[in-house]
Design an enzyme around this catalytic site. Structure first.
Site: not given
Ligand code: SAH
Length: 394
Positions: A213, A229, A251-252, A278, A338
């Protein structure tokens, strides 16, 4: 020490001689006595030579090694281990800073404590057990933690409801095992955020993206940023501090979007540059225009097991292909995986294939990984899990 003894089949001590901390059930010849799950056992070769002590568990990994010395796993042991972990975080300059009170104190095998994760958020430690042994020892560990950290840690929140093997039927409830606090605001490199240790994913925040970040902040100036995400919005507030023109977080999970909005407001109240949606990633990427010139893709682990690898790689390929298709010329893409079972090479190949599909000229600016407070035990390369590429797309 007087622990129950596990005897290995002939030759099965090889990996232990190279300090690998796992003993698979197939390597065991017989066990003297009937250790309970989570009990400390001593491990011997077929020739009755001592090799290690560790936590016993029913399952494919039968013993998680705590020490290669014949020593007691008692309060003094936990204290020593936590002190070593804390000393490392101070030595690398991540603990004890005025602008940062968020870091990982214990990273499982990376800190020679397989099965244990401890994240520090201001005065609260969130502790997570991934093995029955760590669950059984949780109170001793929490006491040792207070001892080592003094005033720095006043509360210990135990969050293992979803990380312990459910077959062990431990019914570990999430909750404070020391202190208790509703003040859940922590700071990462001068930026504030709420940590949802009660209901949030992992320990409540993705501590492992901190350095990535910080790197993003350096590239954000004047750019239109898409943080895909976003979870609690980590990358978004760095982009804003870096002078981004606009930041869209997606984010979903509606809950994640609420957290992101709260966190952005905490740092940049009434800043109209930020908007959060969302929505499913693939849908958003399909419908969005071509306004973005800095895109972050940080999806959840697409593969949790080896058999899911093929599908996972296809997922990374598709996802990245959409970003390459839409990102503006001169754009920068931060893309991550990850999944522990996806190797650096697997991931690179998936992203390269996606780039080739778009036909665009793409160059690698940085190759990223997990930060130094998530160290990798050199004898346990499986501990390296976070992979990232920063790409310049012409
Ligand atoms: N980048 C974030 C961590 C990501 S964790 C950080 O820095 O803190 C992954 C995220 O992806 C979760 O919050 C989850 O809700 C989201 N997610 C999972 N499947 C998804 C999809 N199909 N579309 C959008 N978001 C999704």
């Amino acid at each position: 020490m007087n622990y129950k003894k596990v005897y290995l089949k002939p030759g099965k001590e090889e990996s232990l001689k190279r300090f690998h901390p796992w003993i698979f059930s197939g390597a065991i010849h017989h066990i003297e006595g009937e250790p309970e799950e989570g009990e400390v056992v001593s491990v011997y070769t077929s020739k009755k030579e001592f090799v290690a002590v560790g936590h016993f568990q029913v399952g494919s990994i039968a013993v998680r090694v705590l020490s290669f010395h014949d020593e007691a796993i008692d309060y003094a042991f936990w204290r020593r281990k936590l002190q070593t972990a804390y000393d490392l975080r101070r030595a690398i300059g991540i603990a004890g800073r005025a602008d940062n009170n968020t870091y990982r104190l214990v990273h499982g095998e990376g800190d020679n404590l397989p099965g244990l994760v401890v994240d520090i958020y201001a005065n609260t430690a969130v502790m997570q057990a991934h093995s029955v042994g760590m669950h059984v020892s949780r109170m001793a560990i929490a006491d040792a933690l207070s001892d080592v950290m003094g005033d720095v840690v006043r509360n210990v929140y135990y969050k293992s409801e979803t990380t312990l093997p459910y077959k062990a039927e431990l019914e570990a409830e999430n909750g404070f095992i020391k202190g208790g606090s509703t003040d859940n605001v922590a700071m990462e490199y001068g930026l504030k955020f709420h940590v949802d240790w009660l209901k949030g994913q992992k320990t409540g925040f993705f501590v492992d993206q901190r350095e990535n970040r910080a790197l993003l902040e350096r590239y954000a100036k004047g750019r239109n940023v898409l943080n895909m995400f976003c979870y609690t919005g980590g990358f978004s507030f760095y982009a804003m501090r870096g002078g981004a023109n606009l930041v869209h977080s997606v984010d979903s999970s509606a809950k994640a979007i609420d957290l992101t909005n709260e966190n952005v407001a905490l740092n940049f109240p009434d800043d109209s540059r930020h908007e959060a949606f969302a929505e499913d990633a693939f849908k958003y990427l399909d419908r969005m225009g071509d306004q973005y010139d800095l895109i972050i893709l940080d999806p959840p682990a697409f593969a949790k097991h080896k058999d899911a690898l093929r599908n996972a790689l296809q997922g990374y390929r598709k996802l990245n292909a959409k970003a390459f298709e839409k990102i503006r010329p001169g754009g920068i893409l931060f893309t991550f995986s990850c999944s522990q079972v996806v190797t650096k090479d697997n991931f690179r190949t998936a992203v390269f294939t996606a780039a080739a599909m778009s036909g665009r000229s793409v160059r690698i600016l940085h190759q990223l990984t997990q930060p130094a407070d998530h160290p990798v035990n050199i004898y346990h390369p499986e501990g390296e899990y976070l992979k990232g590429l920063v790409l310049y797309v012409e």
